[in-house]
Design a protein around this motif. Sequence first.
Motif, PDB file in Angstrom:
ATOM      1  N   SER A   8       0.871  -1.171   0.000  1.00 46.58           N
ATOM      2  CA  SER A   8       0.000   0.000   0.000  1.00 46.58           C
ATOM      3  C   SER A   8       0.911   1.225   0.000  1.00 46.58           C
ATOM      4  CB  SER A   8      -0.900   0.000   1.239  1.00 46.58           C
ATOM      5  OG  SER A   8      -1.695   1.171   1.284  1.00 46.58           O
ATOM      6  N   ILE A   9       0.973   1.917  -1.123  1.00 49.46           N
ATOM      7  CA  ILE A   9       1.948   2.994  -1.302  1.00 49.46           C
ATOM      8  C   ILE A   9       1.264   4.357  -1.191  1.00 49.46           C
ATOM      9  CG2 ILE A   9       3.749   3.933  -2.790  1.00 49.46           C
ATOM     10  CD1 ILE A   9       3.933   1.237  -4.172  1.00 49.46           C
ATOM     11  N   GLY A  10       1.800   5.198  -0.316  1.00 46.00           N
ATOM     12  CA  GLY A  10       1.217   6.522  -0.077  1.00 46.00           C
ATOM     13  C   GLY A  10       1.651   7.544  -1.111  1.00 46.00           C
ATOM     14  N   ILE A  11       1.090   7.448  -2.301  1.00 48.98           N
ATOM     15  CA  ILE A  11       1.450   8.368  -3.388  1.00 48.98           C
ATOM     16  C   ILE A  11       0.869   9.756  -3.137  1.00 48.98           C
ATOM     17  CG2 ILE A  11       1.205   8.855  -5.856  1.00 48.98           C
ATOM     18  CD1 ILE A  11       3.076   6.522  -5.313  1.00 48.98           C
ATOM     19  N   GLN A  12      -0.433   9.836  -2.901  1.00 48.24           N
ATOM     20  CA  GLN A  12      -1.210  11.057  -2.658  1.00 48.24           C
ATOM     21  C   GLN A  12      -1.363  11.924  -3.898  1.00 48.24           C
ATOM     22  OE1 GLN A  12      -2.463  10.161  -0.168  1.00 48.24           O
ATOM     23  NE2 GLN A  12      -0.946   9.282   1.201  1.00 48.24           N
ATOM     24  N   SER A  13      -0.301  12.167  -4.647  1.00 43.33           N
ATOM     25  CA  SER A  13      -0.396  12.933  -5.896  1.00 43.33           C
ATOM     26  C   SER A  13       0.859  12.671  -6.720  1.00 43.33           C
ATOM     27  CB  SER A  13      -0.536  14.429  -5.626  1.00 43.33           C
ATOM     28  OG  SER A  13      -0.554  15.167  -6.848  1.00 43.33           O
ATOM     29  N   PHE A  14       0.730  12.833  -8.015  1.00 43.96           N
ATOM     30  CA  PHE A  14       1.889  12.716  -8.905  1.00 43.96           C
ATOM     31  C   PHE A  14       2.440  14.096  -9.279  1.00 43.96           C
ATOM     32  CE2 PHE A  14      -0.383   8.701  -9.649  1.00 43.96           C
ATOM     33  CZ  PHE A  14       0.654   7.786  -9.484  1.00 43.96           C
ATOM     34  N   PHE A  15       1.963  15.150  -8.603  1.00 38.26           N
ATOM     35  CA  PHE A  15       2.402  16.516  -8.891  1.00 38.26           C
ATOM     36  C   PHE A  15       3.207  17.091  -7.727  1.00 38.26           C
ATOM     37  CE2 PHE A  15      -1.183  15.987 -11.757  1.00 38.26           C
ATOM     38  CZ  PHE A  15      -0.715  16.564 -12.934  1.00 38.26           C
ATOM     39  N   ALA A  21       7.260  13.604   2.043  1.00 35.60           N
ATOM     40  CA  ALA A  21       8.715  13.434   1.998  1.00 35.60           C
ATOM     41  C   ALA A  21       9.225  13.059   0.612  1.00 35.60           C
ATOM     42  CB  ALA A  21       9.153  12.366   3.007  1.00 35.60           C
ATOM     43  N   HIS A  22       8.345  12.570  -0.269  1.00 29.49           N
ATOM     44  CA  HIS A  22       8.810  12.091  -1.572  1.00 29.49           C
ATOM     45  C   HIS A  22       8.546  13.117  -2.673  1.00 29.49           C
ATOM     46  CE1 HIS A  22       4.518  10.896  -1.610  1.00 29.49           C
ATOM     47  NE2 HIS A  22       4.603  10.963  -2.928  1.00 29.49           N
ATOM     48  N   THR A  23       9.165  12.884  -3.822  1.00 33.12           N
ATOM     49  CA  THR A  23       9.025  13.764  -4.975  1.00 33.12           C
ATOM     50  C   THR A  23       8.050  13.157  -5.985  1.00 33.12           C
ATOM     51  OG1 THR A  23      10.816  12.722  -6.229  1.00 33.12           O
ATOM     52  CG2 THR A  23      11.419  14.490  -4.677  1.00 33.12           C
ATOM     53  N   ALA A  24       7.686  13.954  -6.969  1.00 36.55           N
ATOM     54  CA  ALA A  24       6.791  13.474  -8.020  1.00 36.55           C
ATOM     55  C   ALA A  24       7.462  12.371  -8.834  1.00 36.55           C
ATOM     56  CB  ALA A  24       6.384  14.633  -8.927  1.00 36.55           C
ATOM     57  N   ASP A  25       8.760  12.501  -9.077  1.00 34.15           N
ATOM     58  CA  ASP A  25       9.489  11.467  -9.818  1.00 34.15           C
ATOM     59  C   ASP A  25       9.499  10.153  -9.048  1.00 34.15           C
ATOM     60  OD1 ASP A  25      10.036  13.167 -11.929  1.00 34.15           O
ATOM     61  OD2 ASP A  25      12.019  13.734 -11.192  1.00 34.15           O
ATOM     62  N   GLN A  26       9.699  10.233  -7.731  1.00 38.61           N
ATOM     63  CA  GLN A  26       9.687   9.022  -6.907  1.00 38.61           C
ATOM     64  C   GLN A  26       8.319   8.362  -6.908  1.00 38.61           C
ATOM     65  OE1 GLN A  26      11.166  10.904  -3.285  1.00 38.61           O
ATOM     66  NE2 GLN A  26      13.013   9.631  -3.338  1.00 38.61           N
ATOM     67  N   ALA A  27       7.265   9.166  -7.016  1.00 41.04           N
ATOM     68  CA  ALA A  27       5.911   8.625  -6.995  1.00 41.04           C
ATOM     69  C   ALA A  27       5.701   7.612  -8.119  1.00 41.04           C
ATOM     70  CB  ALA A  27       4.890   9.751  -7.094  1.00 41.04           C
ATOM     71  N   TRP A  57      -6.379  16.466 -11.213  1.00 34.95           N
ATOM     72  CA  TRP A  57      -7.005  15.309 -10.597  1.00 34.95           C
ATOM     73  C   TRP A  57      -7.238  14.211 -11.636  1.00 34.95           C
ATOM     74  CZ3 TRP A  57      -7.284  12.144  -7.069  1.00 34.95           C
ATOM     75  CH2 TRP A  57      -8.406  11.390  -6.718  1.00 34.95           C
ATOM     76  N   GLN A  58      -7.697  14.607 -12.803  1.00 25.00           N
ATOM     77  CA  GLN A  58      -7.894  13.627 -13.868  1.00 25.00           C
ATOM     78  C   GLN A  58      -6.564  12.985 -14.266  1.00 25.00           C
ATOM     79  OE1 GLN A  58      -9.589  15.096 -17.562  1.00 25.00           O
ATOM     80  NE2 GLN A  58     -10.390  13.075 -18.064  1.00 25.00           N
ATOM     81  N   GLN A  59      -5.508  13.791 -14.321  1.00 20.45           N
ATOM     82  CA  GLN A  59      -4.194  13.245 -14.661  1.00 20.45           C
ATOM     83  C   GLN A  59      -3.689  12.289 -13.585  1.00 20.45           C
ATOM     84  OE1 GLN A  59      -1.192  16.008 -16.384  1.00 20.45           O
ATOM     85  NE2 GLN A  59      -2.849  17.525 -16.415  1.00 20.45           N
ATOM     86  N   ASN A  60      -3.957  12.588 -12.318  1.00 22.15           N
ATOM     87  CA  ASN A  60      -3.555  11.678 -11.247  1.00 22.15           C
ATOM     88  C   ASN A  60      -4.214  10.309 -11.411  1.00 22.15           C
ATOM     89  OD1 ASN A  60      -1.684  13.101  -9.697  1.00 22.15           O
ATOM     90  ND2 ASN A  60      -3.221  13.983  -8.338  1.00 22.15           N
TER      91      ASN A  60
END
Length: 393
Positions: free
Chosen positions: A134-141, A151-157, A188-191
């Motif tokens: 279960s990965i806590g992405i939250q957003s790709f932006f 703590a993470h970056t969009a690239d890491q996501a 949101w659609q892109q996520n």
Amino acid sequence: MQPTKQQSITTGKFTKVNHNMAGIYIHIPFCRKACHYCNFHFSTSVKQKAAMVSAICTEAALQQSYIQEPVDTIYFGGGTPSLLSPAELEQILQQVFKQFTVNTDAEITLEANPDDISTEKLTYWKNAGINRLSIGIQSFFAEDLQWMNRAHTADQAKACIQLAQQAGFNNITIDLIYGTPTLTDEKWQQNVATAVSLNIPHISCYALTVEPKTALDKMITLHKMENVNSETQSRQFTQLMQWADDAGFEHYEISNFAKPGFRSRHNSSYWQGKHYLGLGPSAHSFNGISRQWNIANNALYLKSIEGNVLPVEVETLTNTQQLNEYIMIRLRTMEGLSLNEIAARWDINAVHKLRAGAEKYLKNDMMVLNNNSLILTRNGRLFADGIAADLFC
């Protein structure tokens, strides 16, 4: 089947059965940094991590008799369980398998943050028996992640998902948050589209909630951050339901969407009213008759366990409380609220009362009656908690 490595590190009893199963939740109360919106129990200091792991193992021994059913799911939550070292994770798993009867094909989930995921860790987790991430992405932006203080970056996501898939994890869920001031409908659609394109089989999506005493609550109060907009959240949830349906996901619970065969067995057990044991500070347990929860304080939890005393508060549920809880959790699911089951477990008077209370929601297209079950429509899902509360007996 569990991997060979899993069987070598777990010395407990294995069984494969078809009747009721139970779950075990393990709360790891440590994080590298505090997300602005989070109100879960955690500490950003990991000085007590080794002591906490030992205490959780002791609590498992103290609670050996709490659940009688074989264990079908084990869930490492937090906090950030991916902060555990391989030895610490192995220590807890050994103890759980020693104290409880665990199903041979148990679902074993680890919550992980993208910045903790590496090829080396993924290999260990898989060999240790973890079969769901279960990965806590939250957003790709990036701007959303910065606003949340992640703590993470969009690239890491994106990269962490691809690493996990390359390591052989095909049962992956990611968390996404909507309704933040930085998230436009287009983003949101892109996520959601990114999650679909990455072949994620399960997505958990949550509207941003401003919880009391969080950093976000304080910043909004001081007008340092924009407050959430309920209309935006409703619109983005409605959009999500359509996009997920178009992509072949089942909307099997208000916040959860899964491809066929990839529902969370652990979380589903909560919504089905199955028994579960919570280990660690702030963790909750349920045995069908009562609920109990551990103290949400690391130092007091450790001190209590050191003295072989369970740091719990217990609430015995009345018959009416059990029924109302059934209404709340089942109405959140796509199968809905079974009037037949209510008649069998409670009485026909409860069915009559529920049927009468549901009439207005059936008439205004917020609910349907299908196979004698009350099921929320898409419109009704926008008001799920309020409708459930209105139907309480």
